[in-house]
Write a protein that holds these residues in place. Structure first.
Motif, PDB file in Angstrom:
ATOM      1  N   CYS A 178       0.832  -1.201   0.000  1.00  0.00           N
ATOM      2  CA  CYS A 178       0.000   0.000   0.000  1.00  0.00           C
ATOM      3  C   CYS A 178       0.869   1.255   0.000  1.00  0.00           C
ATOM      4  N   LEU A 179       1.907   1.279   0.848  1.00  0.00           N
ATOM      5  CA  LEU A 179       2.830   2.404   0.825  1.00  0.00           C
ATOM      6  C   LEU A 179       3.541   2.488  -0.518  1.00  0.00           C
ATOM      7  N   ALA A 180       3.911   1.330  -1.057  1.00  0.00           N
ATOM      8  CA  ALA A 180       4.579   1.313  -2.364  1.00  0.00           C
ATOM      9  C   ALA A 180       3.678   1.895  -3.442  1.00  0.00           C
ATOM     10  N   ALA A 181       2.375   1.621  -3.356  1.00  0.00           N
ATOM     11  CA  ALA A 181       1.431   2.153  -4.334  1.00  0.00           C
ATOM     12  C   ALA A 181       1.384   3.667  -4.273  1.00  0.00           C
ATOM     13  N   VAL A 182       1.353   4.200  -3.063  1.00  0.00           N
ATOM     14  CA  VAL A 182       1.322   5.655  -2.897  1.00  0.00           C
ATOM     15  C   VAL A 182       2.619   6.276  -3.401  1.00  0.00           C
ATOM     16  N   ASP A 183       3.743   5.666  -3.053  1.00  0.00           N
ATOM     17  CA  ASP A 183       5.034   6.211  -3.464  1.00  0.00           C
ATOM     18  C   ASP A 183       5.172   6.241  -4.985  1.00  0.00           C
ATOM     19  N   ALA A 184       4.746   5.167  -5.635  1.00  0.00           N
ATOM     20  CA  ALA A 184       4.960   5.046  -7.083  1.00  0.00           C
ATOM     21  C   ALA A 184       4.252   6.138  -7.874  1.00  0.00           C
ATOM     22  N   ILE A 185       3.098   6.614  -7.371  1.00  0.00           N
ATOM     23  CA  ILE A 185       2.354   7.614  -8.138  1.00  0.00           C
ATOM     24  C   ILE A 185       2.585   9.033  -7.628  1.00  0.00           C
ATOM     25  N   THR A 186       3.520   9.179  -6.674  1.00  0.00           N
ATOM     26  CA  THR A 186       3.860  10.518  -6.186  1.00  0.00           C
ATOM     27  C   THR A 186       5.349  10.815  -6.345  1.00  0.00           C
ATOM     28  N   GLY A 187       6.023  10.027  -7.205  1.00  0.00           N
ATOM     29  CA  GLY A 187       7.401  10.342  -7.554  1.00  0.00           C
ATOM     30  C   GLY A 187       8.453   9.879  -6.583  1.00  0.00           C
ATOM     31  N   ARG A 188       8.089   8.999  -5.658  1.00  0.00           N
ATOM     32  CA  ARG A 188       9.034   8.499  -4.662  1.00  0.00           C
ATOM     33  C   ARG A 188       9.344   7.034  -4.965  1.00  0.00           C
TER      34      ARG A 188
END
Length: 421
Positions: A313-323
């Motif tokens: 879930c954190l990975a999903a957020v990171d991937a679409i916010t440039g992290r």
């Protein structure tokens, strides 16, 4: 709006509660909690928020299946608060949400990529053209065309609506005399707000076990996060009744599978985001069943974290916010889930949970419906569940044994419903 929101901006999350008449919280809370851990969250959803309020700084209720309405409201929101990214975990609203991602210029699924993932006819065509192993397939607008296709391919075949998920309308056909009834079941499957083209996929049946692989794409590079081994319900339908995730599943390091998935994501144009891929392990090698442009459902990200420590879930957020997302196992175990579904259509009187001390490794046992809910059976509904259990253990085998022990832990008292065929 507090000062931190004005400074950091908001992550726009679309479609957290879009689960038909199911309680969305068990399925979606881990993802919304992860989003809120990274950024203040603004929610677009079809209804006013309930449990979601614990994780959001604001919300807008609107038609999440309408791309024009979503874009209009997103632009209005952006005038008030900077938007840092767009996250949509819902299969039904994913295509509409991709218009927001593309219009605002954020990393994530483009409109074309979302359509390619969503539409099984397009997916099959794109992956075949890219040289990726696919079953023989075509489409049919009536049962006679489906029969002619099946006779060319040879039985058994599988019928599918082009744009539905959760195995809705997916039927195996083993003989010519079954095709008319099966096509009727496939062609009447529906989901609110989702357009279903009037030609239905007919494809060769693939033998072998099916697994799902949740992975992350960042700057076009695909990385698998965890693998779930599926338990499928009785034929001819493909209802998913449970999953077991093992941290050190051998598929994670299988070079052929990883290469196939990288090539498939490249062909579909997926450059950023989390995907849920379904793969058949056939005697001839792995074959992609489909790639969904969102995180896995069925509480799978939570199972992945229990088993391996990887927070998809954190990975999903990171991937679409440039992290750059982190996929680093910190645990070495297994976790499994078993769903409980009705054996006949019914109206729920009560869901009962038995003695939980009888199941070793039990993490959670919970109902999924309230009294008064109406539950149907396949083919009318493939996600009508009244409860679930989650267990953990040291290995796949131990989890599977513990799930068997939990088989009768949750029971349903219901009033039979009359349904039309």
């Amino acid at each position: 709006m507090n000062s931190s929101v004005a400074h950091e901006g908001v992550l726009l999350v679309i479609g957290i509660g879009s689960q038909k008449d199911r309680d969305s919280r068990p399925y979606r809370e881990p993802l919304l909690a992860a989003a809120a851990e990274r950024f203040p969250v603004w929610l677009f959803d079809s209804d006013e928020p309930t449990w979601q309020k614990d994780y959001t700084v604001g919300a807008t209720a609107l038609d999440c299946y309408d791309p024009q309405a979503l874009v209009k409201e997103a632009r209005r929101l952006a005038e008030l608060h900077p938007i840092v990214g767009v996250l949509c975990p819902d299969e039904g609203t994913l295509a509409a949400a991709s218009h927001v991602t593309e219009e605002l210029g954020f990393p994530g699924l483009s409109v074309e990529s979302a359509r390619a993932c969503r539409d099984k006819k397009i997916s099959r065509s794109v992956l075949t053209e890219a040289g990726i192993a696919q079953p023989g397939f075509t489409t049919a607008r009536n049962w006679q065309e489906a029969l002619a296709a099946a006779e060319r391919f040879g039985f058994p075949v599988v019928l599918k609506p082009r744009t539905l998920g959760s195995s809705q309308g997916v039927v195996m056909v083993k003989a010519p005399e079954e095709i008319e009834g099966a096509f009727h079941d496939t062609s009447r499957a529906a989901y609110p707000g989702v357009h279903i083209p009037d030609d239905y996929v007919v494809e060769q049946y693939l033998s072998g076990p099916e697994v799902s692989i949740d992975g992350v794409v960042f700057d076009g590079v695909y990385t698998p996060a965890f693998v779930a081994r599926k338990q499928i319900g009785p034929e001819p339908f493909f209802t998913e009744m449970g999953h077991v995730v093992t941290a050190e599943d051998e598929i994670l390091t299988d070079a052929a599978v990883r290469s196939m998935l990288q090539d498939a994501h490249t062909a579909l144009g997926v450059t950023h985001g989390t995907t849920h891929s379904e793969v058949k392990l056939t005697p001839q090698g792995p074959v992609i069943v489909e790639i969904n442009g969102r995180p896995g459902g069925d509480i799978l990200p939570y199972l992945g974290r229990l088993a391996s420590g990887v927070d998809a879930c954190l990975a999903a957020v990171d991937a679409i916010t440039g992290r750059p997302p982190t996929i680093r196992p910190t645990r070495s175990g297994s976790a499994g889930i078993r769903f409980f579904a009705p054996t006949e259509p019914c109206r729920v009187r009560e869901v009962r949970i038995g003695d939980t001390s009888t199941v070793p490794g039990l993490v959670r046992a919970a109902p999924l419906v309230s009294p008064g809910a109406e539950l149907l059976c396949p083919p009318q509904d493939t996600v009508a569940r009244f409860g679930y259990v989650i267990v953990e253990g040291a290995s796949y085998e131990e989890c599977a044994e513990r799930l068997e022990l939990a088989d009768g832990l949750i029971t349903l008292d219901g009033e039979p419903l009359r349904t039309t065929a």
